[in-house]
Write an enzyme that holds these catalytic residues in place. Structure first.
Site, mmCIF file in Angstrom:
data_model
loop_
_atom_site.group_PDB
_atom_site.id
_atom_site.type_symbol
_atom_site.label_atom_id
_atom_site.label_comp_id
_atom_site.label_asym_id
_atom_site.label_seq_id
_atom_site.Cartn_x
_atom_site.Cartn_y
_atom_site.Cartn_z
ATOM 1 N N LYS A 115 0.824 -1.213 0.000
ATOM 2 C CA LYS A 115 0.000 0.000 0.000
ATOM 3 C C LYS A 115 0.855 1.259 0.000
ATOM 4 C CE LYS A 115 -4.405 -1.778 0.984
ATOM 5 N NZ LYS A 115 -5.729 -1.685 1.559
ATOM 6 N N LYS A 197 -3.405 -10.642 -6.233
ATOM 7 C CA LYS A 197 -4.765 -10.893 -5.740
ATOM 8 C C LYS A 197 -5.732 -9.867 -6.327
ATOM 9 C CE LYS A 197 -5.661 -8.107 -1.726
ATOM 10 N NZ LYS A 197 -6.566 -7.925 -0.634
ATOM 11 N N LYS A 200 -10.288 -4.759 -4.315
ATOM 12 C CA LYS A 200 -11.417 -3.880 -4.646
ATOM 13 C C LYS A 200 -10.968 -2.465 -5.003
ATOM 14 C CE LYS A 200 -13.287 -4.004 -0.144
ATOM 15 N NZ LYS A 200 -12.322 -3.639 0.910
HETATM 16 P P1 ATP Z 1 -8.430 -3.066 -0.592
HETATM 17 O O1 ATP Z 1 -8.196 -3.267 -2.052
HETATM 18 O O2 ATP Z 1 -9.155 -1.790 -0.266
HETATM 19 O O3 ATP Z 1 -7.205 -3.276 0.242
HETATM 20 P P2 ATP Z 1 -9.472 -5.738 -0.376
HETATM 21 O O4 ATP Z 1 -10.200 -6.069 -1.632
HETATM 22 O O5 ATP Z 1 -8.149 -6.356 -0.153
HETATM 23 O O6 ATP Z 1 -9.439 -4.182 -0.159
HETATM 24 P P3 ATP Z 1 -10.440 -6.047 2.367
HETATM 25 O O7 ATP Z 1 -11.539 -5.215 2.878
HETATM 26 O O8 ATP Z 1 -9.066 -5.673 2.765
HETATM 27 O O9 ATP Z 1 -10.486 -6.148 0.778
HETATM 28 O O10 ATP Z 1 -10.717 -7.555 2.738
HETATM 29 C C1 ATP Z 1 -11.921 -8.115 3.190
HETATM 30 C C2 ATP Z 1 -11.798 -9.622 3.248
HETATM 31 O O11 ATP Z 1 -11.737 -10.158 1.916
HETATM 32 C C3 ATP Z 1 -10.543 -10.128 3.959
HETATM 33 O O12 ATP Z 1 -10.877 -11.272 4.723
HETATM 34 C C4 ATP Z 1 -9.628 -10.504 2.837
HETATM 35 O O13 ATP Z 1 -8.697 -11.503 3.201
HETATM 36 C C5 ATP Z 1 -10.606 -11.016 1.800
HETATM 37 N N1 ATP Z 1 -10.076 -10.864 0.437
HETATM 38 C C6 ATP Z 1 -9.732 -9.696 -0.151
HETATM 39 N N2 ATP Z 1 -9.309 -9.914 -1.415
HETATM 40 C C7 ATP Z 1 -9.371 -11.271 -1.612
HETATM 41 C C8 ATP Z 1 -9.066 -12.121 -2.722
HETATM 42 N N3 ATP Z 1 -8.617 -11.624 -3.858
HETATM 43 N N4 ATP Z 1 -9.260 -13.449 -2.583
HETATM 44 C C9 ATP Z 1 -9.736 -13.961 -1.429
HETATM 45 N N5 ATP Z 1 -10.045 -13.209 -0.347
HETATM 46 C C10 ATP Z 1 -9.869 -11.882 -0.424
#
Ligand code: ATP
Ligand code: LTN
Length: 334
Positions: A115, A197, A200
């Site tokens: 980040k 990964k 969002k």
């Molecule tokens: P950001 O992009 O804002 O960091 P993010 O998509 O990584 O957000 P989070 O809110 O940080 O999402 O994560 C919420 C949940 O979703 C956590 O348990 C995280 O491990 C899971 N998660 C996020 N991205 C993935 C992915 N690509 N595959 C599986 N699990 C995920």
């Protein structure tokens, strides 16, 4: 009603529209714990501001994330659904735990490194101490189990280290939590760069499938997914794109990878991508319908929020008074 049950806690940031990574890796699994555990599912808005947010959008997404929790099957009568900033003990314990978390430990967190690279103009202290606030979320409720995707494993291990360290100094204070990382769906990858990964907050819209995307958008994005120059629909090294699509397909259908490979054997990449897109869009349709229904009733969402905050507050307060006593803070007698 819940007191003798073990505790599950998890959180999602309202930092963007939720993806199928969030769904398959985390939220979809949340309701499986609702009967046997006291479950706290939190919208972690305080974590979201470690990256700059537009205030109106943050507010809207906070409602949306709560509605999505419910649309994915979480009944507010069986789960404590709440917003992190509504329970001030998260910030309070977060500060205390900052003082029991080492600079070196935080420096090693890969999410911080990623980040920081993405937000080079805003590497703030909150982004750095994000994991100790996450530890506070978990430890406040004496949590046993934390369902998360693979990317959160390192943060969870740090939360365990912090809990153990605190317990060693002051005697048993916190339950030391375990992670629950699902066998399938723990790492859904970007459709444009299948080594990374799916995230969002990815600026490339073609890389992410959002739970609320229309069927047309979902199919269009799957059709554009990066694959490889071969033509075989099999998983494995060098075939990260196809592996990711097979993985998404099996998560939605419950089939094994081998079954899916057999089903698509001899099919071209184009038809395969279309089939994955259709399966994904159709599986998400009920979630989208329920989400639309819930978002139309803001008063109900507000009622859920305040009920959740009250339930969470009662238990958070109990842990926090214990912590205050143990570390030697004075009590107000009058
Ligand atoms: P950001 O992009 O804002 O960091 P993010 O998509 O990584 O957000 P989070 O809110 O940080 O999402 O994560 C919420 C949940 O979703 C956590 O348990 C995280 O491990 C899971 N998660 C996020 N991205 C993935 C992915 N690509 N595959 C599986 N699990 C995920
Ligand atoms: N860091 C998590 C979100 C999160 C969380 C938590 C998850 C904040 N607090 C407590 C589980 C338990 C993420 O997914 N990025």
């Amino acid at each position: 009603m819940y007191n003798d049950k073990k505790v599950v806690f998890s959180g999602v940031q309202p930092s963007g529209n939720l993806t199928i990574g969030n769904y398959l890796g985390a939220i979809r699994n949340f309701s499986t714990f609702s009967e046997d555990y006291h479950c706290y599912y939190c919208v972690v808005d305080m974590h979201a501001i470690t990256v700059r947010q537009n205030p109106a959008e943050l507010r809207r997404r906070t409602y949306e994330t709560l509605a999505l929790y419910m649309a994915c099957g979480l009944d507010p009568e069986k789960n404590t659904l709440f917003i992190q900033s509504h329970v001030p003990q998260h910030a309070e314990l977060g500060w205390v735990l900052d003082c029991y978390t080492m600079f070196g430990e935080l420096s090693r967190m890969t999410q911080f490194k990623d980040k920081s690279a993405k937000n080079a103009d805003n590497i703030n202290a909150g982004l750095f101490t994000y994991p100790s606030l996450m530890a506070a979320d978990i430890l406040l409720y004496q949590t046993e189990l934390v369902p998360v995707g693979q990317d959160q494993k390192q943060h969870l291990e740090l939360a365990r280290d912090i809990a153990n360290r605190f317990n060693q100094i002051y005697g048993e204070t916190f339950v030391v939590p375990d992670g629950y990382i699902p066998k399938e769906g723990a790492k859904i990858c970007s459709l444009q760069d299948p080594i990374k990964k799916m995230s969002k907050s990815d600026p490339n819209e073609n890389a992410v499938i959002r739970i609320l995307d229309s069927k047309d958008d979902i199919i269009r994005k799957f059709k554009r997914a990066v694959t490889d120059s071969g033509n075989e629909i099999i998983h494995g090294e060098g075939k990260e794109g196809i592996t990711n699509l097979l993985n998404i397909y099996t998560c939605f259908t419950g089939k094994t990878i081998e079954e899916a490979e057999k089903e698509f054997s001899g099919m071209g990449y184009g038809d395969f991508k279309l089939a994955v897109g259709e399966t994904c869009a159709d599986s998400l349709q009920p979630v989208r319908d329920e989400f639309a229904r819930l978002m139309a009733d803001k008063a109900y969402l507000e009622q859920v929020m305040s009920q959740g905050a009250q339930e969470a507050y009662k238990n958070a307060r109990r842990t926090m008074s214990k912590v205050r006593r143990k570390i030697g803070f004075t009590e107000l007698k009058h």
